[in-house]
Enzyme design. Sequence first.
Site, PDB file in Angstrom:
ATOM      1  CE1 TYR A  50      -5.301   5.280  -2.023  1.00 22.26           C
ATOM      2  CE2 TYR A  50      -4.921   7.491  -1.213  1.00 22.26           C
ATOM      3  CZ  TYR A  50      -4.433   6.249  -1.559  1.00 22.26           C
ATOM      4  OH  TYR A  50      -3.109   5.992  -1.411  1.00 22.26           O
ATOM      5  CG  LEU A 190       2.516   6.346  11.599  1.00 21.53           C
ATOM      6  CD1 LEU A 190       1.371   7.196  12.136  1.00 21.53           C
ATOM      7  CD2 LEU A 190       3.783   6.594  12.413  1.00 21.53           C
ATOM      8  CB  ILE A 229       2.225  10.281   3.110  1.00 19.65           C
ATOM      9  CG1 ILE A 229       2.443   8.903   2.460  1.00 19.65           C
ATOM     10  CG2 ILE A 229       2.918  11.342   2.284  1.00 19.65           C
ATOM     11  CD1 ILE A 229       1.671   8.743   1.143  1.00 19.65           C
ATOM     12  CE  LYS A 231      -7.149   7.583   8.439  1.00 20.41           C
ATOM     13  NZ  LYS A 231      -7.727   6.922   9.640  1.00 20.41           N
ATOM     14  CB  SER A 232      -3.858  10.754  11.897  1.00 19.09           C
ATOM     15  OG  SER A 232      -4.685  10.782  13.058  1.00 19.09           O
ATOM     16  NE  ARG A 237      -4.821   8.633  16.585  1.00 24.14           N
ATOM     17  CZ  ARG A 237      -5.893   8.468  17.367  1.00 24.14           C
ATOM     18  NH1 ARG A 237      -5.785   8.592  18.684  1.00 24.14           N
ATOM     19  NH2 ARG A 237      -7.082   8.187  16.849  1.00 24.14           N
ATOM     20  CG  ASN A 241       1.106  11.696  13.112  1.00 23.48           C
ATOM     21  OD1 ASN A 241       1.554  11.192  14.146  1.00 23.48           O
ATOM     22  ND2 ASN A 241       0.093  11.158  12.441  1.00 23.48           N
TER      23      ASN A 241
HETATM   24  P1  A2P Z   1      -6.222   7.476  13.379  1.00 24.89           P
HETATM   25  O1  A2P Z   1      -6.654   7.914  12.006  1.00 24.89           O
HETATM   26  O2  A2P Z   1      -7.360   7.147  14.286  1.00 24.89           O
HETATM   27  O3  A2P Z   1      -5.232   8.458  13.993  1.00 24.89           O
HETATM   28  P2  A2P Z   1      -0.447   4.452   8.421  1.00 24.89           P
HETATM   29  O4  A2P Z   1      -0.271   5.895   8.083  1.00 24.89           O
HETATM   30  O5  A2P Z   1       0.834   3.739   8.708  1.00 24.89           O
HETATM   31  O6  A2P Z   1      -1.305   3.694   7.422  1.00 24.89           O
HETATM   32  O7  A2P Z   1      -1.203   4.360   9.819  1.00 24.89           O
HETATM   33  C1  A2P Z   1      -2.488   4.831   9.963  1.00 24.89           C
HETATM   34  C2  A2P Z   1      -3.036   4.306  11.265  1.00 24.89           C
HETATM   35  O8  A2P Z   1      -2.254   4.819  12.361  1.00 24.89           O
HETATM   36  C3  A2P Z   1      -4.436   4.759  11.488  1.00 24.89           C
HETATM   37  O9  A2P Z   1      -5.104   3.693  12.128  1.00 24.89           O
HETATM   38  C4  A2P Z   1      -4.291   5.962  12.421  1.00 24.89           C
HETATM   39  O10 A2P Z   1      -5.424   6.077  13.211  1.00 24.89           O
HETATM   40  C5  A2P Z   1      -3.081   5.588  13.233  1.00 24.89           C
HETATM   41  N1  A2P Z   1      -2.272   6.729  13.662  1.00 24.89           N
HETATM   42  C6  A2P Z   1      -1.985   7.850  12.964  1.00 24.89           C
HETATM   43  N2  A2P Z   1      -1.184   8.662  13.663  1.00 24.89           N
HETATM   44  C7  A2P Z   1      -0.966   8.051  14.851  1.00 24.89           C
HETATM   45  C8  A2P Z   1      -0.231   8.395  16.016  1.00 24.89           C
HETATM   46  N3  A2P Z   1       0.443   9.532  16.103  1.00 24.89           N
HETATM   47  N4  A2P Z   1      -0.228   7.504  17.048  1.00 24.89           N
HETATM   48  C9  A2P Z   1      -0.916   6.348  16.980  1.00 24.89           C
HETATM   49  N5  A2P Z   1      -1.627   5.959  15.899  1.00 24.89           N
HETATM   50  C10 A2P Z   1      -1.663   6.804  14.846  1.00 24.89           C
END
Ligand code: A2P
Length: 275
Positions: A50, A190, A229, A231-232, A237, A241
Site C-alpha cells: 500500500y 462495502l 475492514i 476503508k474510509s 463515515r 462504520n
Molecule cells: P470514503 O473514504 O470517502 O468514506 P471498501 O471498504 O468496500 O473498499 O469501500 C471503500 C469505499 O467506500 C470508499 O470509497 C469510501 O469512501 C466508501 N465508504 C466508506 N464508508 C462508507 C459509508 N459508511 N457510507 C458510504 N460510503 C462509505
Amino acid sequence: MTIPSVQMNDGRMIPQIGLGTWPLKDDDAPAVIVTAIEAGFRHIDTAFRYGNQKGVGQGIRDSGIDRAALFITTKLDGEHQGGDKAVAGLDDCLRQLGTEYVDLLLIHWPIPARGEFVSTWQTYERLQASGKVRSIGVSNFKPAHLEHLAAQTNVVPATNQIQLSPRITRTDHVAYDAAHGIVTVSWSPLGQGSDLLQDGVLAKIAARHDKTPAQIVLRWNIELGLVPIPKSANKQRIAENLDIFDFGLSAAEVAAISALDTGAEKRVDSDVDGH
Ligand code: A2P
C-alpha cells in the site's frame, strides 16, 4: 462503545471490525488514523504494497494511544516470497510503522505459479516464534491453496483475508475457513465504491433499523462471524462504520442480504490461479 473480538486459532483475539487503509497514501494516512482511533477503531489493516505504512505509523504515534491497545495487521507480497525474504520484509514493515511487532502478518497473495507460499509460510512460523509478529495468516487464499498449505506445514493460518461483500459472498470459502478454524476477514466489505450501497434491499433493511446501508452491510458481516475492514477517509463515515453494535439483523434479513450475491468475483491479476 465496546467492539467485540473474535478468538483466532492461536488463542489470540482480533477486534471484529478494523480500518482498511488502501488506497490511503503516506501523506493522508496520519490524519485518517488519528480520526479512526479517536472514533474507537483499535484494529488497523495495512500492507507493504500500500505504500502507507510510514503514514499509518505516524498516525498511531500522533494519536497518543498505547501501542498495546492496538491490533495492527500488515502483509508482505511477492517481493518477499521465497527463501527467507520475509525476514527482511517484516523488519522493513516494522521500521516503517515504527513499532516493535505487528499483531498479524499475512501473505498478501498466494501467487501459486511461483510455488513459494509454502516456504514463505515456514518463514512466517519462525517469525511468529521470534515475537516480532503475534499471529500469522494469509490473504486471497482459495481453499485449494489452504489445502496445499495444510498438507505441507504445521501451523494453520489464523485468518484468511478475502474480498467479500453482499455481492461476493464466497460462501464456500467462508465455510472452508470456518471448518478449519480460520477467521475470515472481509476486504472491501462495502463494495469498494460500487453502487452496492444504493441497493434497494439494503435501503429497506436500513430504514427498518434506522441505520445506513453501509451499517447494514457491516452488521451482516458481524452476524456471519466475519471481520470486516471498511476503508474510509471521512470522519463522519469512519464513526458511522463503528456504530453497528447496538442492533441486530434477523435471520431473514441476513438471508436477504446474502441473496444479493451475483456469483461474480472481481478479477485481480494476482488472484488468478497460475499468475
Ligand atoms: P470514503 O473514504 O470517502 O468514506 P471498501 O471498504 O468496500 O473498499 O469501500 C471503500 C469505499 O467506500 C470508499 O470509497 C469510501 O469512501 C466508501 N465508504 C466508506 N464508508 C462508507 C459509508 N459508511 N457510507 C458510504 N460510503 C462509505
